[in-house]
Scaffold this active site. Structure first.
Site, short mmCIF file in Angstrom:
data_model
loop_
_atom_site.label_atom_id
_atom_site.label_comp_id
_atom_site.label_asym_id
_atom_site.label_seq_id
_atom_site.Cartn_x
_atom_site.Cartn_y
_atom_site.Cartn_z
N CYS A 101 3.07 0.74 -5.19
CA CYS A 101 3.72 -0.39 -4.51
C CYS A 101 2.96 -0.77 -3.23
CB CYS A 101 5.17 -0.04 -4.19
SG CYS A 101 5.37 1.55 -3.35
N HIS A 122 8.88 -0.88 2.52
CA HIS A 122 7.78 -0.44 3.39
C HIS A 122 7.40 -1.62 4.29
CE1 HIS A 122 7.02 3.01 0.73
NE2 HIS A 122 6.83 2.19 -0.29
#
Ligand code: NAD
Length: 337
Positions: free
Chosen positions: A141, A220
């Site tokens: 990711c 994130h």
């Protein structure tokens, strides 16, 4: 005839990829595996997906729970053209031997190393490298997020050097494992593995990364500094990202100031599971000083790799030659456009 796809490991990534595959008109899910009965195996059944036990010894658990399985992974394999392995990081390695033995193409996720397949994939940057390949790895990711915004910059202005600090989510929202509840933990091995991972897709890029793990589950956040080869204005950069696939500009002035608000925006947009598959870049957090570009972006770890898996299937199965055409097809089908 639609390409037949199997999912090994119907968890966080697996169930999302299965959903996205069944939205396409050139591929379909023929089976998914679980190791034990759970709410996720019920989700698979509710969504009409043929459920298989991952191992022979798991079958008893399903039987005892009254959950009907169609057989085991060994029964599923002869029915598929490509297996998308979404088992936990490091587990896929042992399955590769099995997929190769049966002669089934296989796609792995970012928890596996580049060496497992020799092909690491991002639809925008290196679609052609997976063309007809027997196996490939969709990068993690974080790597997907970095490549989505860096590749257009490299193509348009050239990149001298990149430095990125990754503020990582400690765990996925449904996880019981993960970071400490009230502590911030730096990655002490420097530079972190994220830079080398980006280079498996953007070969030769000069990139260094640091990372810290934080007690949040939502997304994130990346703080990125890029030395461009060619001078560019902030507007030019924003226009470039605005026209790049799977990048979404958000604005603090519009009230999107944090990752929680991005997740809320995804729900407001009616995105399935409340997922934000695009990389969110703050347009009012972009600054150019001489030819150095500073920006922030947020990465929804559970979903940004999902459309990449679809394009990877298309490249490996030679369903679409042009990467942008594949990206458009994928995104239209899953409501990203
Ligand atoms: P997960 O734990 O949510 O799901 C894994 C699934 O595999 C579960 O259904 C589990 O039951 C099953 N499983 C476990 N052991 C198995 C075995 N031996 N055989 C067959 N199935 C087994 O994990 P996830 O978050 O979906 O991660 C899967 C892969 O995707 C990993 O490589 C991970 O690094 C990568 N990835 C995860 C994220 C994320 O944030 N969740 C983001 C990008 C990439």
């Amino acid at each position: 005839m639609k390409v037949k796809v199997g999912i090994n490991g119907y968890g966080t990534i697996g169930k999302r990829v299965a959903w996205a595959v069944n939205k396409q008109d050139d591929m379909e899910i023929v089976g998914v595996t679980k190791t034990r009965p759970s709410y996720e195996s019920s989700t698979a059944i509710r969504e009409g997906l043929p459920l298989y036990a991952a191992h022979n010894e798991d079958t008893d658990n399903f039987e005892k729970a009254g959950v009907k399985v169609q057989g085991t992974l060994n029964d599923l394999l002869p029915k598929v053209d490509v297996m998308v392995d979404c088992t936990p990081g490091g587990v896929g390695e042992k399955y590769k031997i099995l997929y190769d033995k049966v002669g089934v193409k296989s796609i792995f996720q970012g928890g596996e190393g580049h060496a497992l397949t020799g092909v690491s994939f991002n639809a925008l940057a290196n679609f052609h490298e997976a063309w007809g390949a027997s196996s490939a790895r969709v990068v993690s990711c974080n790597t997907t997020g970095l490549v989505r915004t860096l590749f257009p910059l490299q193509q348009t202005f050239g990149i001298q050097k990149v430095f990125a600090s990754l503020i990582r989510r400690g765990a996925d929202p449904a996880d019981k494992k993960g970071s400490a509840l009230n502590a911030i933990e730096p990655s002490l091995k420097l530079p972190t593995h994220h830079g080398p991972d980006v280079k498996t897709v953007m070969h030769g890029l000069d990139i260094q990364t640091m990372a810290v793990m934080t007690p949040t589950t939502l997304m994130h956040l990346h703080c990125i500094v890029v030395d461009l080869k060619e001078k560019a204005g902030e507007k030019e950069v924003l226009d470039l990202w605005d026209s790049s696939p799977r990048v979404r500009l958000v604005s603090g002035k519009d009230g999107v100031k944090n990752t929680g608000q991005i997740m809320e925006l995804a729900k407001d947009l009616g995105r399935p599971r409340g997922d934000m598959m695009d990389i969110a870049v703050w347009k009012d957090g972009v600054k150019m000083v001489d030819s150095t570009l500073y920006y922030y972006q947020a990465v929804h770890q559970e979903s940004d790799v999902v459309p990449e898996n679809i394009d990877c299937i298309r490249a490996m199965m030679k369903l679409e030659q042009d990467n942008l055409a594949s990206i458009e097809r994928t995104d239209r089908a899953i409501g990203l456009r």
